[in-house]
Motif scaffolding. Structure first.
Motif, PDB file in Angstrom:
ATOM      1  N   PHE A 115     -35.114 -14.074 -46.292  1.00 13.24           N
ATOM      2  CA  PHE A 115     -33.769 -14.461 -45.631  1.00 13.24           C
ATOM      3  C   PHE A 115     -33.007 -13.224 -44.931  1.00 13.24           C
ATOM      4  N   LYS A 116     -33.920 -12.436 -44.470  1.00 14.07           N
ATOM      5  CA  LYS A 116     -33.251 -11.318 -43.773  1.00 14.07           C
ATOM      6  C   LYS A 116     -33.676 -11.393 -42.319  1.00 14.07           C
ATOM      7  N   GLY A 117     -32.705 -11.603 -41.498  1.00 20.10           N
ATOM      8  CA  GLY A 117     -33.052 -11.993 -40.121  1.00 20.10           C
ATOM      9  C   GLY A 117     -32.292 -11.560 -39.067  1.00 20.10           C
ATOM     10  N   GLY A 118     -31.791 -12.148 -37.756  1.00 23.11           N
ATOM     11  CA  GLY A 118     -31.006 -11.446 -36.760  1.00 23.11           C
ATOM     12  C   GLY A 118     -29.547 -11.967 -36.943  1.00 23.11           C
ATOM     13  N   ARG A 119     -28.986 -11.766 -35.849  1.00 24.51           N
ATOM     14  CA  ARG A 119     -27.543 -12.376 -35.809  1.00 24.51           C
ATOM     15  C   ARG A 119     -27.131 -13.304 -35.107  1.00 24.51           C
ATOM     16  N   GLY A 120     -28.150 -13.896 -34.306  1.00 28.17           N
ATOM     17  CA  GLY A 120     -28.120 -15.391 -33.785  1.00 28.17           C
ATOM     18  C   GLY A 120     -27.772 -15.562 -32.248  1.00 28.17           C
ATOM     19  N   PHE A 121     -27.535 -14.531 -31.599  1.00 29.39           N
ATOM     20  CA  PHE A 121     -27.201 -14.569 -30.104  1.00 29.39           C
ATOM     21  C   PHE A 121     -28.044 -15.439 -29.272  1.00 29.39           C
ATOM     22  N   SER A 122     -29.456 -14.785 -29.372  1.00 32.39           N
ATOM     23  CA  SER A 122     -30.417 -15.370 -28.714  1.00 32.39           C
ATOM     24  C   SER A 122     -30.562 -16.866 -28.876  1.00 32.39           C
ATOM     25  N   ALA A 123     -30.731 -17.052 -30.388  1.00 28.21           N
ATOM     26  CA  ALA A 123     -30.977 -18.496 -30.855  1.00 28.21           C
ATOM     27  C   ALA A 123     -29.912 -19.232 -30.482  1.00 28.21           C
ATOM     28  N   VAL A 124     -28.568 -19.040 -30.501  1.00 32.85           N
ATOM     29  CA  VAL A 124     -27.560 -19.792 -30.038  1.00 32.85           C
ATOM     30  C   VAL A 124     -27.747 -20.186 -28.548  1.00 32.85           C
ATOM     31  N   PHE A 125     -28.195 -19.124 -27.608  1.00 29.83           N
ATOM     32  CA  PHE A 125     -28.405 -19.613 -26.342  1.00 29.83           C
ATOM     33  C   PHE A 125     -29.607 -20.447 -26.237  1.00 29.83           C
ATOM     34  N   GLY A 126     -30.573 -20.296 -26.863  1.00 30.25           N
ATOM     35  CA  GLY A 126     -31.549 -21.307 -26.878  1.00 30.25           C
ATOM     36  C   GLY A 126     -31.267 -22.740 -26.934  1.00 30.25           C
ATOM     37  N   GLY A 127     -30.543 -22.895 -28.019  1.00 29.33           N
ATOM     38  CA  GLY A 127     -29.904 -24.310 -28.168  1.00 29.33           C
ATOM     39  C   GLY A 127     -29.134 -24.737 -26.939  1.00 29.33           C
ATOM     40  N   MET A 128     -28.305 -23.934 -26.553  1.00 28.53           N
ATOM     41  CA  MET A 128     -27.367 -24.214 -25.721  1.00 28.53           C
ATOM     42  C   MET A 128     -27.938 -24.418 -24.287  1.00 28.53           C
ATOM     43  N   PHE A 129     -29.231 -23.852 -24.093  1.00 30.63           N
ATOM     44  CA  PHE A 129     -29.835 -24.282 -22.923  1.00 30.63           C
ATOM     45  C   PHE A 129     -29.906 -25.792 -22.605  1.00 30.63           C
ATOM     46  N   VAL A 130     -30.441 -26.352 -23.762  1.00 35.42           N
ATOM     47  CA  VAL A 130     -30.376 -27.834 -23.831  1.00 35.42           C
ATOM     48  C   VAL A 130     -29.183 -28.470 -23.910  1.00 35.42           C
ATOM     49  N   ILE A 131     -28.364 -28.041 -24.671  1.00 37.13           N
ATOM     50  CA  ILE A 131     -27.293 -28.827 -25.053  1.00 37.13           C
ATOM     51  C   ILE A 131     -26.025 -28.840 -23.776  1.00 37.13           C
ATOM     52  N   ASP A 132     -26.032 -27.807 -23.113  1.00 38.66           N
ATOM     53  CA  ASP A 132     -25.272 -27.683 -22.023  1.00 38.66           C
ATOM     54  C   ASP A 132     -25.327 -26.393 -21.378  1.00 38.66           C
ATOM     55  N   TRP A 133     -26.503 -26.147 -20.539  1.00 31.09           N
ATOM     56  CA  TRP A 133     -26.696 -24.737 -20.032  1.00 31.09           C
ATOM     57  C   TRP A 133     -25.785 -24.035 -19.193  1.00 31.09           C
TER      58      TRP A 133
END
Length: 245
Positions: A115-133
């Motif tokens: 459970f030690k990972g990143g902060r999520g910036f790129s992950a959020v952008f990945g989802g947003m490219f599909v949701i509302d780029w």
């Protein structure tokens, strides 16, 4: 909404998000580097900020911007793919939003790596490219300018783009599911960023870090610094900023 499908979207999104491309890239290009803990000096202060995230940012700092960019793209793809799959399969239901949010959860707290990972910036952008780029360039640019021009704070400039996704998705969709997604990813990002936020706030309170010094501590910050200098937001010139890099 079928709760079985909702659970399926959550599990698939989380497991895909848990893939740590930062660790995979680091293992291939710099196996001798320990990317689980990164310290970097804040110029002109004698202080150091410690980053415990394992992400594209840590790869960029430890291995180089080229590999950091590659890692960031792969982190976007790992969230975008399941999000797109559920949006194409069941566009009438918010399963794709669940997959996108779960991808951020997996990226920040991956089951494969204690459970030690990143902060999520790129992950959020990945989802947003599909949701509302279109939200990505609009909210990011507006957030940067608000942070630099209005608040004169690099942390605000860094995070405001995500904050603005909340009103953006609401006014674009007037859908509670989209609003819930935006709130969820912001909460996850803030929780994951909390160690760095606490350090930054403490340094600012003690007067140990200035806006320009903080901005020089990362590739993104140096880019923002040059932009701010050209706009005349900071008193220092771009030539002075470049001299200290």
């Amino acid at each position: 909404m079928d709760w079985t499908l909702a659970l399926l979207a959550a599990v698939i999104g989380y497991l895909c998000g848990s893939i740590s491309f930062a660790r995979l890239v680091g293992r291939i290009v710099a196996p001798q580097e320990d990317i689980t803990r990164t310290e970097f000096a804040v110029p002109g202060t004698g202080e150091k900020l410690e980053m415990t995230a394992v992400s594209a940012t840590s790869i960029s700092m430890r291995v180089g911007a080229r590999y950091g960019c590659l890692t960031s793209v792969m982190d976007m793809v790992k969230v975008a793919v399941p999000t797109l799959a559920f949006r194409l399969w069941r566009p009438e239901a918010p399963y794709f939003l669940i997959a996108a949010a779960a991808g951020v959860l997996g990226h920040n707290w991956p089951a494969y790596y204690r459970f030690k990972g990143g902060r999520g910036f790129s992950a959020v952008f990945g989802g947003m490219f599909v949701i509302d780029w279109i939200a990505i360039p609009v909210t990011s640019l507006v957030g940067m300018f608000l942070g630099l021009l209005l608040f004169r704070d690099v942390l605000v400039a860094y995070m405001a783009g995500l904050w603005l996704m909340i009103p953006w998705l609401w006014f674009r969709t007037h859908d509670l599911a989209h609003l819930a997604y935006a709130l969820a990813v912001n909460i996850m990002f803030a929780l994951a960023m909390s160690p760095e936020i606490r350090q930054y706030v403490r340094f600012k309170r003690e007067g140990k870090v200035t806006l320009s010094a903080a901005m020089q501590s990362s590739d993104m910050g140096r880019g923002l610094l040059k932009m701010a200098s050209r706009l005349g937001v900071l008193k220092e010139s771009s030539e002075q900023a470049a001299t200290r890099e």
